[in-house]
Design a protein around this motif. Sequence first.
Motif, PDB file in Angstrom:
ATOM      1  N   VAL A 129       0.870  -1.188   0.069  1.00 35.83           N
ATOM      2  CA  VAL A 129       0.097  -0.188  -0.165  1.00 35.83           C
ATOM      3  C   VAL A 129       1.017   1.092  -0.019  1.00 35.83           C
ATOM      4  O   VAL A 129       0.612   2.252  -0.763  1.00 35.83           O
ATOM      5  CB  VAL A 129      -0.941  -0.077   1.169  1.00 35.83           C
ATOM      6  CG1 VAL A 129      -1.587   1.279   1.386  1.00 35.83           C
ATOM      7  CG2 VAL A 129      -1.974  -1.132   1.058  1.00 35.83           C
ATOM      8  N   ARG A 130       1.782   1.033   0.974  1.00 34.19           N
ATOM      9  CA  ARG A 130       2.953   2.392   0.949  1.00 34.19           C
ATOM     10  C   ARG A 130       3.374   2.840  -0.447  1.00 34.19           C
ATOM     11  O   ARG A 130       3.598   3.678  -0.848  1.00 34.19           O
ATOM     12  CB  ARG A 130       3.701   2.096   1.981  1.00 34.19           C
ATOM     13  CG  ARG A 130       4.913   3.353   2.318  1.00 34.19           C
ATOM     14  CD  ARG A 130       6.019   2.792   2.856  1.00 34.19           C
ATOM     15  NE  ARG A 130       6.898   2.057   2.008  1.00 34.19           N
ATOM     16  CZ  ARG A 130       7.569   0.879   2.825  1.00 34.19           C
ATOM     17  NH1 ARG A 130       7.764   0.918   4.134  1.00 34.19           N
ATOM     18  NH2 ARG A 130       8.161   0.042   1.786  1.00 34.19           N
ATOM     19  N   ASP A 131       3.868   1.685  -1.103  1.00 34.23           N
ATOM     20  CA  ASP A 131       4.539   1.774  -2.418  1.00 34.23           C
ATOM     21  C   ASP A 131       3.555   2.047  -3.418  1.00 34.23           C
ATOM     22  O   ASP A 131       3.930   2.982  -4.493  1.00 34.23           O
ATOM     23  CB  ASP A 131       5.243   0.383  -2.881  1.00 34.23           C
ATOM     24  CG  ASP A 131       6.382  -0.184  -2.176  1.00 34.23           C
ATOM     25  OD1 ASP A 131       7.001   0.822  -1.170  1.00 34.23           O
ATOM     26  OD2 ASP A 131       6.840  -1.356  -2.051  1.00 34.23           O
TER      27      ASP A 131
ATOM     28  N   GLY B 150       1.861   7.421  -6.443  1.00 29.21           N
ATOM     29  CA  GLY B 150       0.687   8.315  -6.875  1.00 29.21           C
ATOM     30  C   GLY B 150      -0.956   7.554  -6.837  1.00 29.21           C
ATOM     31  O   GLY B 150      -1.761   8.245  -7.236  1.00 29.21           O
ATOM     32  N   VAL B 151      -0.919   6.447  -6.468  1.00 33.27           N
ATOM     33  CA  VAL B 151      -2.047   5.774  -6.360  1.00 33.27           C
ATOM     34  C   VAL B 151      -2.854   6.132  -5.095  1.00 33.27           C
ATOM     35  O   VAL B 151      -2.314   5.758  -3.923  1.00 33.27           O
ATOM     36  CB  VAL B 151      -1.903   4.161  -6.680  1.00 33.27           C
ATOM     37  CG1 VAL B 151      -3.310   3.518  -6.782  1.00 33.27           C
ATOM     38  CG2 VAL B 151      -1.108   3.850  -7.764  1.00 33.27           C
ATOM     39  N   THR B 152      -4.177   6.410  -5.222  1.00 31.42           N
ATOM     40  CA  THR B 152      -4.988   6.618  -4.055  1.00 31.42           C
ATOM     41  C   THR B 152      -5.431   5.176  -3.704  1.00 31.42           C
ATOM     42  O   THR B 152      -6.219   4.658  -4.514  1.00 31.42           O
ATOM     43  CB  THR B 152      -6.008   7.611  -4.431  1.00 31.42           C
ATOM     44  OG1 THR B 152      -5.519   8.871  -4.653  1.00 31.42           O
ATOM     45  CG2 THR B 152      -7.071   7.836  -3.194  1.00 31.42           C
ATOM     46  N   VAL B 153      -5.073   4.806  -2.414  1.00 32.66           N
ATOM     47  CA  VAL B 153      -5.648   3.379  -2.089  1.00 32.66           C
ATOM     48  C   VAL B 153      -6.537   3.453  -1.042  1.00 32.66           C
ATOM     49  O   VAL B 153      -6.474   4.258  -0.045  1.00 32.66           O
ATOM     50  CB  VAL B 153      -4.410   2.397  -1.449  1.00 32.66           C
ATOM     51  CG1 VAL B 153      -4.997   1.184  -1.111  1.00 32.66           C
ATOM     52  CG2 VAL B 153      -3.308   2.573  -2.518  1.00 32.66           C
ATOM     53  N   ILE B 154      -7.940   2.984  -1.257  1.00 29.38           N
ATOM     54  CA  ILE B 154      -8.698   2.886  -0.425  1.00 29.38           C
ATOM     55  C   ILE B 154      -9.339   1.554   0.079  1.00 29.38           C
ATOM     56  O   ILE B 154      -9.492   0.541  -0.945  1.00 29.38           O
ATOM     57  CB  ILE B 154     -10.312   3.501  -0.874  1.00 29.38           C
ATOM     58  CG1 ILE B 154      -9.856   5.186  -1.277  1.00 29.38           C
ATOM     59  CG2 ILE B 154     -11.488   3.512  -0.250  1.00 29.38           C
ATOM     60  CD1 ILE B 154     -10.784   6.068  -1.705  1.00 29.38           C
ATOM     61  N   ALA B 155      -9.365   1.190   1.185  1.00 23.57           N
ATOM     62  CA  ALA B 155      -9.850  -0.134   1.554  1.00 23.57           C
ATOM     63  C   ALA B 155     -10.986  -0.209   2.040  1.00 23.57           C
ATOM     64  O   ALA B 155     -11.720   0.357   2.890  1.00 23.57           O
ATOM     65  CB  ALA B 155      -8.702  -0.765   2.763  1.00 23.57           C
TER      66      ALA B 155
ATOM     67  N   GLN C 282      -3.019  -0.701  10.727  1.00 26.60           N
ATOM     68  CA  GLN C 282      -1.990  -1.059  10.560  1.00 26.60           C
ATOM     69  C   GLN C 282      -1.370  -1.102   8.997  1.00 26.60           C
ATOM     70  O   GLN C 282      -0.440  -0.862   8.500  1.00 26.60           O
ATOM     71  CB  GLN C 282      -1.356  -2.328  11.042  1.00 26.60           C
ATOM     72  CG  GLN C 282      -1.697  -2.457  12.693  1.00 26.60           C
ATOM     73  CD  GLN C 282      -0.327  -1.925  13.362  1.00 26.60           C
ATOM     74  OE1 GLN C 282      -0.576  -0.748  13.687  1.00 26.60           O
ATOM     75  NE2 GLN C 282       0.831  -2.677  13.294  1.00 26.60           N
ATOM     76  N   MET C 283      -2.361  -1.969   8.165  1.00 22.64           N
ATOM     77  CA  MET C 283      -2.149  -2.397   6.873  1.00 22.64           C
ATOM     78  C   MET C 283      -2.230  -0.894   5.813  1.00 22.64           C
ATOM     79  O   MET C 283      -1.597  -0.945   5.017  1.00 22.64           O
ATOM     80  CB  MET C 283      -2.973  -3.336   6.271  1.00 22.64           C
ATOM     81  CG  MET C 283      -2.802  -4.805   6.926  1.00 22.64           C
ATOM     82  SD  MET C 283      -3.576  -6.072   6.076  1.00 22.64           S
ATOM     83  CE  MET C 283      -5.260  -5.921   6.919  1.00 22.64           C
ATOM     84  N   TYR C 284      -3.441  -0.181   6.091  1.00 24.82           N
ATOM     85  CA  TYR C 284      -3.776   0.872   5.230  1.00 24.82           C
ATOM     86  C   TYR C 284      -3.504   2.289   5.797  1.00 24.82           C
ATOM     87  O   TYR C 284      -3.664   3.179   4.825  1.00 24.82           O
ATOM     88  CB  TYR C 284      -5.256   0.599   4.900  1.00 24.82           C
ATOM     89  CG  TYR C 284      -5.357  -0.601   3.885  1.00 24.82           C
ATOM     90  CD1 TYR C 284      -5.122  -0.594   2.615  1.00 24.82           C
ATOM     91  CD2 TYR C 284      -5.813  -1.875   4.572  1.00 24.82           C
ATOM     92  CE1 TYR C 284      -5.468  -1.597   1.828  1.00 24.82           C
ATOM     93  CE2 TYR C 284      -6.095  -3.005   3.652  1.00 24.82           C
ATOM     94  CZ  TYR C 284      -5.883  -2.867   2.302  1.00 24.82           C
ATOM     95  OH  TYR C 284      -6.071  -3.915   1.750  1.00 24.82           O
ATOM     96  N   GLN C 285      -3.278   2.188   7.096  1.00 22.55           N
ATOM     97  CA  GLN C 285      -2.897   3.571   7.598  1.00 22.55           C
ATOM     98  C   GLN C 285      -4.333   4.651   7.447  1.00 22.55           C
ATOM     99  O   GLN C 285      -4.716   5.178   8.578  1.00 22.55           O
ATOM    100  CB  GLN C 285      -1.931   4.442   6.900  1.00 22.55           C
ATOM    101  CG  GLN C 285      -0.473   3.568   6.819  1.00 22.55           C
ATOM    102  CD  GLN C 285       0.192   3.114   7.968  1.00 22.55           C
ATOM    103  OE1 GLN C 285       0.254   3.946   9.015  1.00 22.55           O
ATOM    104  NE2 GLN C 285       0.325   1.919   8.380  1.00 22.55           N
TER     105      GLN C 285
END
Length: 269
Positions: free
Chosen positions: A211-213, A218-223, A241-244
């Motif tokens: 997720v950090r990488d 520049g990728v917006t990550v939504i879980a 922990q995983m997604y912050q």
Amino acid sequence: GVPKFSQKHAIIEPRPIPDHILRSGKKLSRRLKQILLDKQGYTARNRRRGQLDTNSLWRVGVKEYDVFIKRGKPDDSTYVVEVLVDNSGSMEDFVKNGKRKWEFAREACAILEEGLRGLVPFRIVLFDEFSLVGVRHVVVSDFGDVENVNRTWSVNWDTGMSNADSISIRIATKELLKRPESKKILFVLSDGLPSSYYNEKDAITSVKNAVRDARKQGVTVIAICFGSTEHLKKNRYQYQQMYQHGIIMTEPENIPLQLIKVLEKEIKR
């Protein structure tokens, strides 16, 4: 070693979509249009060229000649979206009202598909992992698929084995980075902890790094997490922990509303 990876396209058998999904999808589409398109100067007024804006004609009298309007087209959007959906065995667990996790995930994904259709290019992928075969992706909808059928709703969901979320996140990130659009969004729909790892710590670290990488590039990550209220409570810490950030953990019916709030916040980051 690099894990084995296979990908195939799902077989689509068009099914009529339930009204509540259609309604939620339309509502989501209106909001997504505001978020994903208006930010592009979807319609820009007071321009020197374009279409004449009759509401601005008074400006000519005061020697202002920027009386044109430039109408953006929806395809001017610079966004592209990939949706990853956990298709592992644990998605068979019941949540409530006799419905399983995968059924809630399918509904959320179908609403998302309705909301995105015609606005931005998107891709929907089911993922799982099988010890001998490796990571498996089933492409439900690919960038550029245009037919007017809700593909999420029209595919047969056969849940698989375990899940290696970090690998699928890395693969999806690569796919998004190949795209010409400048703004990339990745949604990950799953039920919490990945299972194809040595232990919980390894699972959390692997996903956290993937997720950090993705975000670094520049990728917006939504879980979006699925499960009973108990399950969500139990997994909240691991998810953080995983997604912050960019996490949606709520009752299934609140997901579309939460999605808009979280998306707006994440895009502004």
